[in-house]
Design a protein around this motif. Structure first.
Motif, PDB file in Angstrom:
ATOM      1  N   MET A   1       2.937   6.112  -3.538  1.00  0.00           N
ATOM      2  CA  MET A   1       4.350   7.021  -4.060  1.00  0.00           C
ATOM      3  C   MET A   1       4.672   6.820  -5.346  1.00  0.00           C
ATOM      4  SD  MET A   1       7.777   4.694  -2.078  1.00  0.00           S
ATOM      5  CE  MET A   1       8.460   5.629  -1.923  1.00  0.00           C
ATOM      6  N   ARG A   2       4.166   5.788  -6.006  1.00  0.00           N
ATOM      7  CA  ARG A   2       3.989   5.350  -7.552  1.00  0.00           C
ATOM      8  C   ARG A   2       2.051   6.622  -7.426  1.00  0.00           C
ATOM      9  NH1 ARG A   2       3.844  -0.250  -6.719  1.00  0.00           N
ATOM     10  NH2 ARG A   2       6.176  -0.879  -7.267  1.00  0.00           N
ATOM     11  N   ALA A   3       1.563   6.209  -6.819  1.00  0.00           N
ATOM     12  CA  ALA A   3       0.866   7.201  -7.627  1.00  0.00           C
ATOM     13  C   ALA A   3       0.778   8.883  -6.947  1.00  0.00           C
ATOM     14  CB  ALA A   3      -0.456   7.343  -6.585  1.00  0.00           C
ATOM     15  N   LYS A   4       1.983   9.191  -6.976  1.00  0.00           N
ATOM     16  CA  LYS A   4       2.863  10.549  -6.597  1.00  0.00           C
ATOM     17  C   LYS A   4       3.680  11.079  -7.490  1.00  0.00           C
ATOM     18  CE  LYS A   4       0.540  12.163  -3.009  1.00  0.00           C
ATOM     19  NZ  LYS A   4      -0.149  13.050  -2.965  1.00  0.00           N
ATOM     20  N   ALA A   5       4.200   9.845  -8.445  1.00  0.00           N
ATOM     21  CA  ALA A   5       5.072   9.701  -9.713  1.00  0.00           C
ATOM     22  C   ALA A   5       5.245  10.872 -10.918  1.00  0.00           C
ATOM     23  CB  ALA A   5       5.659   8.271 -10.330  1.00  0.00           C
ATOM     24  N   ALA A   6       5.574  11.561 -10.954  1.00  0.00           N
ATOM     25  CA  ALA A   6       5.800  12.036 -12.083  1.00  0.00           C
ATOM     26  C   ALA A   6       6.923  12.214 -12.793  1.00  0.00           C
ATOM     27  CB  ALA A   6       4.928  13.359 -11.579  1.00  0.00           C
ATOM     28  N   GLU A   7       7.255  13.269 -14.005  1.00  0.00           N
ATOM     29  CA  GLU A   7       7.528  13.150 -15.268  1.00  0.00           C
ATOM     30  C   GLU A   7       8.611  13.991 -14.611  1.00  0.00           C
ATOM     31  OE1 GLU A   7       9.099  14.908 -19.816  1.00  0.00           O
ATOM     32  OE2 GLU A   7       6.658  14.439 -18.979  1.00  0.00           O
TER      33      GLU A   7
ATOM     34  N   LYS B   1       0.865  -0.798   0.013  1.00  0.00           N
ATOM     35  CA  LYS B   1       0.156  -0.305   0.450  1.00  0.00           C
ATOM     36  C   LYS B   1       0.386   1.344   0.247  1.00  0.00           C
ATOM     37  CE  LYS B   1      -3.575  -2.155   2.423  1.00  0.00           C
ATOM     38  NZ  LYS B   1      -4.811  -2.234   3.576  1.00  0.00           N
ATOM     39  N   ILE B   2       1.451   0.961   0.769  1.00  0.00           N
ATOM     40  CA  ILE B   2       3.224   2.132   0.365  1.00  0.00           C
ATOM     41  C   ILE B   2       3.633   2.570  -0.729  1.00  0.00           C
ATOM     42  CG2 ILE B   2       5.232   2.976   1.698  1.00  0.00           C
ATOM     43  CD1 ILE B   2       4.558   1.704   4.067  1.00  0.00           C
ATOM     44  N   ALA B   3       3.564   1.632  -1.132  1.00  0.00           N
ATOM     45  CA  ALA B   3       4.725   1.431  -1.957  1.00  0.00           C
ATOM     46  C   ALA B   3       3.683   2.233  -3.756  1.00  0.00           C
ATOM     47  CB  ALA B   3       5.176  -0.097  -3.096  1.00  0.00           C
ATOM     48  N   ALA B   4       2.484   1.920  -3.633  1.00  0.00           N
ATOM     49  CA  ALA B   4       1.546   2.431  -4.065  1.00  0.00           C
ATOM     50  C   ALA B   4       0.648   3.959  -3.762  1.00  0.00           C
ATOM     51  CB  ALA B   4      -0.445   1.297  -4.164  1.00  0.00           C
TER      52      ALA B   4
ATOM     53  N   ASN C   1      10.147  12.971 -11.909  1.00  0.00           N
ATOM     54  CA  ASN C   1      10.895  12.922 -10.699  1.00  0.00           C
ATOM     55  C   ASN C   1      11.252  10.895 -10.361  1.00  0.00           C
ATOM     56  OD1 ASN C   1       8.562  10.860  -9.752  1.00  0.00           O
ATOM     57  ND2 ASN C   1       7.465  13.256  -8.978  1.00  0.00           N
ATOM     58  N   THR C   2      11.909  10.778  -8.973  1.00  0.00           N
ATOM     59  CA  THR C   2      12.071   9.201  -9.463  1.00  0.00           C
ATOM     60  C   THR C   2      11.087   8.279  -8.355  1.00  0.00           C
ATOM     61  OG1 THR C   2      13.766   9.589  -7.853  1.00  0.00           O
ATOM     62  CG2 THR C   2      14.606  10.305  -9.728  1.00  0.00           C
ATOM     63  N   LEU C   3      10.612   9.044  -8.051  1.00  0.00           N
ATOM     64  CA  LEU C   3       9.678   7.983  -7.420  1.00  0.00           C
ATOM     65  C   LEU C   3       9.150   6.338  -7.726  1.00  0.00           C
ATOM     66  CD1 LEU C   3       6.884  10.780  -5.479  1.00  0.00           C
ATOM     67  CD2 LEU C   3       8.922   9.523  -4.502  1.00  0.00           C
ATOM     68  N   GLU C   4       8.948   6.382  -9.218  1.00  0.00           N
ATOM     69  CA  GLU C   4       8.470   5.344  -9.575  1.00  0.00           C
ATOM     70  C   GLU C   4       9.273   3.506  -9.043  1.00  0.00           C
ATOM     71  OE1 GLU C   4       5.720   2.719 -11.166  1.00  0.00           O
ATOM     72  OE2 GLU C   4       5.150   4.539 -11.348  1.00  0.00           O
ATOM     73  N   ALA C   5      10.803   4.162  -9.380  1.00  0.00           N
ATOM     74  CA  ALA C   5      11.572   3.794  -9.251  1.00  0.00           C
ATOM     75  C   ALA C   5      11.859   3.577  -7.679  1.00  0.00           C
ATOM     76  CB  ALA C   5      13.203   4.203  -9.876  1.00  0.00           C
ATOM     77  N   ALA C   6      12.256   4.587  -7.389  1.00  0.00           N
ATOM     78  CA  ALA C   6      11.790   4.234  -5.900  1.00  0.00           C
ATOM     79  C   ALA C   6      10.825   3.708  -4.637  1.00  0.00           C
ATOM     80  CB  ALA C   6      11.933   5.912  -4.396  1.00  0.00           C
ATOM     81  N   ALA C   7       9.974   3.590  -5.819  1.00  0.00           N
ATOM     82  CA  ALA C   7       8.782   2.796  -4.858  1.00  0.00           C
ATOM     83  C   ALA C   7       8.989   0.774  -5.507  1.00  0.00           C
ATOM     84  CB  ALA C   7       7.447   3.103  -5.417  1.00  0.00           C
ATOM     85  N   ASP C   8       9.046   0.817  -6.649  1.00  0.00           N
ATOM     86  CA  ASP C   8       9.750  -0.322  -6.881  1.00  0.00           C
ATOM     87  C   ASP C   8      10.851  -1.160  -5.571  1.00  0.00           C
ATOM     88  OD1 ASP C   8       7.968   0.232  -8.815  1.00  0.00           O
ATOM     89  OD2 ASP C   8       9.789  -0.095 -10.303  1.00  0.00           O
ATOM     90  N   THR C   9      11.861   0.188  -5.014  1.00  0.00           N
ATOM     91  CA  THR C   9      13.276  -0.407  -4.266  1.00  0.00           C
ATOM     92  C   THR C   9      12.605  -0.709  -3.178  1.00  0.00           C
ATOM     93  OG1 THR C   9      14.622   0.884  -5.732  1.00  0.00           O
ATOM     94  CG2 THR C   9      15.598  -0.095  -3.876  1.00  0.00           C
ATOM     95  N   PHE C  10      11.568  -0.221  -2.954  1.00  0.00           N
ATOM     96  CA  PHE C  10      11.308   0.060  -1.661  1.00  0.00           C
ATOM     97  C   PHE C  10      10.216  -1.763  -1.239  1.00  0.00           C
ATOM     98  CE2 PHE C  10       7.618   0.256   1.688  1.00  0.00           C
ATOM     99  CZ  PHE C  10       7.832   0.705   2.231  1.00  0.00           C
TER     100      PHE C  10
END
Length: 676
Positions: free
Chosen positions: A142-148, A137-140, A150-159
C-alpha cells in the motif's frame, strides 16, 4: 447416534460412577440398594421424553454432603456418542471441516444447561507470526502505491497497526474485517491495486477471518443439531397395569372432557389407548357402530384385533401358547385370555391372570404402542428391574426378546441370574456401593459375593446346561456313576469297542430321589431322555412314578442288572466291576482308616457297595462310594488294563449296547417324552 459411554456424578448415592461402557444391550448387575436405579435415573435426566429441566438439589444431591456445595454448574452426567453415517453427513453440512469427527460428547449440570463438545474437531490454524508477516507485506504494498494527494500512507499505517494485533483470535477476527474493508476503500479511492501476490495475502487473511467468524456460528448450530439428534431416554421402573374390563362410552366421555378424572384414571385411560393402538382399534369407531346397531362389523374388528395380538403374544411369551380374545358386551370391552393346550380351555379375564403374565402383557402393549412410529421409536430404553414378576424361564425369554426384537439400545438393571446374558458377558457391568465412595461401576465383573452372586449363579447354570444337558440325555443317579461310566466309556471308545453314542450326554441327577425332577426338567424341553437305574426296590418305585406321571416311555428306563448274565435281583454300577478289583480299590482308598482292622464281607448281601458299607459299619467306620470311585477314575487314566478286566469290560459293553439300541428306537419312532 449411538451411546458409547456415560458417567454419573453428584447424584443421589453416586459421587462418581466412573466411565461406563455401553453396548446395544447393557446389563447393570448389582445387589439391592447398590444404586442401579440411580444410575438409570441420572442418565435419564440428560434427555427425558417429557423435556429437559433443572434438577432439584434437595432431592438429588448426595445427602452426605452440604447442600451449598451444589450449584447450577455442578456436573451430573457426561456421555460419549458415536455418529452413524447419516449423522456425519448432517454434521458436515453444518461444519464442512468436520471430516474427521466420529464422536461427540454431551453432558449436563444441575441447572438448565447442557454442554456439547466435538473432541475430534480441533481448532482452526491461527498463527500470530504468520499473520503479522502477511500484514506487513500488504502494508508495504500500500505504501508503495502512495503518492501526493492520496491517503494510502496513512491507511497502510492504520492497517498494519490494527491488523497485526492477533493475540486474541476472536478479537482479531472482528477487528480485521473492519480494517481490511478500510484498506480496500483506500485503495479504490487512490484508483490503484495491490500486486497479485499482495492481493493473494489479503484474500487469505480475509478468508481466515470469515472462516473463524462463520465457524463460531456453525459450532453453535452443530451443538443445537446434536441436542436434537440425541435419542430420548425412556425410563421405566414400573409397568402400566392394563384393566381387563373397560367401559368404552365412559372412556370417550372422559376423553372429550365431559367427566373429571384423577391421575390414576388418566393413566388407566392412557394404557387403554395404547392397547387399542396395538390392536388397531378405534374406541370411537366401536362406540359409533354400537349406537348404529352394527354388531357384525364391531365383532369383525375385534376378531381381527384378537388375532393380531395373539400372534405377537405367542411369538414373545414362550411360557404357554396363550390366546387373546377381545370381547364386546354393550359398552364394555373385555380382554380375555385362554390356554388352547390346556385340558380345559377356559377364558379368564386379564385382571385374573398371574401377575407375571399381566406384567408381560402390559410390557408388550406399552412398548409396542410407543415404538411403532411412536415417541420412543428411536429412544434409548432404561429399564429398572424388568421381568421382576416373571418365572425364571420367562425372564430368559424376555432377554432374548430384547436382543431379537428391539433395534433400540437397552440399558437395564437386574439382580436376577436369569437376566444375565451369559453368551455376551462383555455387556455386563457390575454395580457396587461403599460408604466413602458411594455407587461405582466396573466394566468387568468385580465386587463382593452379594454383587457377583447372580453372575456366578448364571454361569453355573449355563455351565451345567452345557456339560450335562444335550439333545440326547442319559439320566443317571449320582456323581460316582458319572465318573465310572465316563471313564469306562472313554476307554472303550479309544480301544475300538462298544461305547455309548457320541451324541448321548450323561446327566447326573444328584441322587436317586432327584431323578424324577431331572427327567421332568429335560422332557419339558422336548429333549430325548433315557434313565439308567440301579436295580433295587426304590428304583422300581421311582420307575412306576415316572410312568404314572407320563414323564417317560417304559422302554426308556434301563436297569444296570440288564447288562449282567445271569440277571441279579439287585445291582449297582459298581457291580459291573470285578469284585476283587473293587475291594482292592476300597482298601487302597481307606488304607489309613483300615490299618489294624479287618473287613468282614457278607456274601449274602447282593450289591458289593452295600456289602462294603455293612462291613465298614461293623468295623466302626463310615463308607463313602466317592473315594474308591475317584481312585478308579485315576487308575483308568494310567493303568486301565489292570483295573478293568475283560469280563468287566464285556458287562459295560453289553450295557452300552442296550442303551444305544433303546436310544435309536426312541429317535426312530419319534416318540414324545409323554407318549405311552
Amino acid at each position: 447416534m449411538q451411546l458409547k459411554t456415560f458417567r454419573v456424578r453428584n447424584f443421589r448415592s453416586i459421587k462418581d460412577s466412573g466411565e461406563i461402557d455401553v453396548s446395544q444391550i447393557t446389563a447393570l448387575l448389582g445387589r439391592n440398594e447398590s444404586g442401579k436405579s440411580n444410575l438409570l435415573r441420572g442418565l435419564h435426566s440428560l434427555n427425558p421424553l417429557d423435556g429437559f429441566k433443572a434438577l432439584d438439589p434437595i432431592k438429588n444431591f448426595p445427602r452426605d454432603r452440604r447442600l451449598e456445595e451444589c450449584t447450577e454448574e455442578t456436573q451430573v452426567v457426561d456421555t460419549t456418542w458415536l455418529l452413524e453415517e447419516a449423522d456425519k453427513e448432517a454434521l458436515l453440512e453444518i461444519i464442512p471441516r468436520a471430516t474427521n469427527v466420529s464422536k461427540i460428547t454431551i453432558g449436563r449440570r444441575y441447572g438448565e444447561r447442557r454442554y456439547i463438545g466435538f473432541p475430534e474437531l480441533g481448532e482452526i490454524s491461527f498463527d500470530e507470526a504468520d499473520i503479522k508477516t502477511k500484514v506487513k507485506k500488504i502494508a508495504a504494498g500500500m505504501r508503495a502505491k502512495a503518492a501526493e494527494g492520496n491517503t494510502l500512507e496513512a491507511a497502510a499505517d492504520t492497517f498494519e497497526q490494527k491488523a497485526s494485533v492477533a493475540k486474541v483470535r476472536d478479537t482479531w477476527t472482528a477487528d480485521f474485517a473492519v480494517v481490511a474493508k478500510a484498506a480496500r476503500t483506500a485503495l479504490a479511492a487512490a484508483d490503484t491495486d495491490l500486486t497479485d501476490s499482495q492481493e493473494k495475502l489479503l484474500g487469505e487473511l480475509e478468508e481466515l477471518s470469515e472462516t473463524i467468524t462463520g465457524d463460531k456460528e456453525a459450532q453453535k448450530k452443530a451443538r443445537n443439531w446434536a441436542v436434537g439428534a440425541m435419542p430420548k431416554f425412556f425410563y421405566l421402573d414400573d409397568y402400566p397395569e392394563l384393566e381387563g374390563h373397560q367401559d368404552v362410552a365412559a372412556y370417550l366421555q372422559r376423553k372429550q372432557g365431559r367427566q373429571q378424572q384423577d391421575e390414576k384414571q388418566r393413566k388407566a385411560d392412557e394404557n387403554f389407548e395404547k392397547l387399542c393402538k396395538v390392536a388397531g382399534l378405534s374406541p370411537l369407531t366401536l362406540e359409533e357402530l354400537r349406537q348404529n346397531g352394527d354388531a357384525a362389523q364391531r365383532n369383525q374388528l375385534v376378531n381381527r384385533a384378537s388375532a393380531v395380538v395373539t400372534g405377537e403374544v405367542k411369538r414373545l411369551w414362550k411360557d404357554r401358547a396363550l390366546k387373546i380374545r377381545f370381547n364386546l358386551d354393550g359398552n364394555h370391552f373385555d380382554t380375555l385370555i385362554s390356554d388352547p393346550t390346556a385340558t380345559y380351555d377356559v377364558e379368564v379375564n386379564l385382571n385374573d391372570r398371574s401377575r407375571g403374565f399381566q406384567w408381560f402383557f402390559s410390557f408388550y402393549v406399552s412398548f409396542s404402542a410407543d415404538t411403532d412410529g411412536g415417541k420412543i421409536e428411536d429412544a434409548i430404553l432404561l429399564l429398572d428391574e424388568p421381568g421382576l414378576y416373571l418365572h425364571a424361564k420367562s425372564q430368559g425369554d424376555l432377554l432374548r426378546h430384547f436382543e431379537n426384537d428391539f433395534s433400540n439400545q437397552i440399558l437395564y438393571s437386574t439382580h436376577s441370574p436369569f437376566m444375565v446374558p451369559t453368551h455376551r458377558l462383555d455387556s455386563v457391568r457390575t454395580v457396587n456401593i461403599a460408604d466413602k465412595v458411594g455407587t461405582t461401576v466396573t466394566n468387568s465383573p468385580t465386587g463382593d459375593e452379594k454383587t457377583l452372586f447372580p453372575l456366578q449363579a448364571a454361569l453355573g447354570y449355563d455351565l451345567a446346561q452345557s456339560l450335562f444337558v444335550g439333545p440326547n440325555n442319559l439320566v443317571i443317579e449320582g456323581v460316582t456313576d458319572f465318573w465310572i461310566l465316563s471313564a469306562v466309556n472313554a476307554y472303550l471308545a479309544d480301544t475300538g469297542k462298544i461305547a455309548l453314542a457320541s451324541d448321548l450326554t450323561l446327566t447326573p441327577a444328584g441322587g436317586a430321589q432327584k431323578v424324577s425332577y431331572m427327567v421332568a426338567l429335560l422332557t419339558s424341553e422336548s429333549l430325548n431322555v433315557l434313565v439308567l437305574f440301579d436295580a433295587e426296590r426304590e428304583s422300581e418305585a421311582t420307575k412306576k412314578e415316572l410312568l404314572k406321571a407320563k414323564l417317560i416311555h417304559d422302554k426308556n428306563v434301563i436297569f444296570v442288572s440288564e447288562a449282567i448274565d445271569p440277571t441279579p435281583n439287585e445291582a449297582d454300577i459298581e457291580d459291573l466291576l470285578d469284585p476283587v478289583v473293587y475291594i482292592s480299590l476300597v482298601k487302597e482308598a481307606y488304607k489309613n482308616e483300615l490299618k489294624g482292622k479287618t473287613l468282614k464281607l457278607n456274601e449274602h448281601i447282593p450289591r458289593i457297595a452295600k456289602r462294603v458299607e455293612k462291613a465298614f459299619e461293623e468295623a466302626g467306620l463310615v463308607f463313602h462310594k466317592t473315594r474308591p470311585a475317584r481312585l478308579f477314575l485315576a487308575k483308568m487314566a494310567n493303568e486301565p488294563d489292570k483295573i478293568l478286566t475283560a469280563e468287566s469290560a464285556g458287562r459295560f459293553e453289553a450295557l452300552f449296547k442296550l442303551i444305544n439300541e433303546r436310544l435309536e428306537a426312541h429317535i426312530a419312532k419319534g416318540r414324545s417324552a409323554f407318549s405311552a
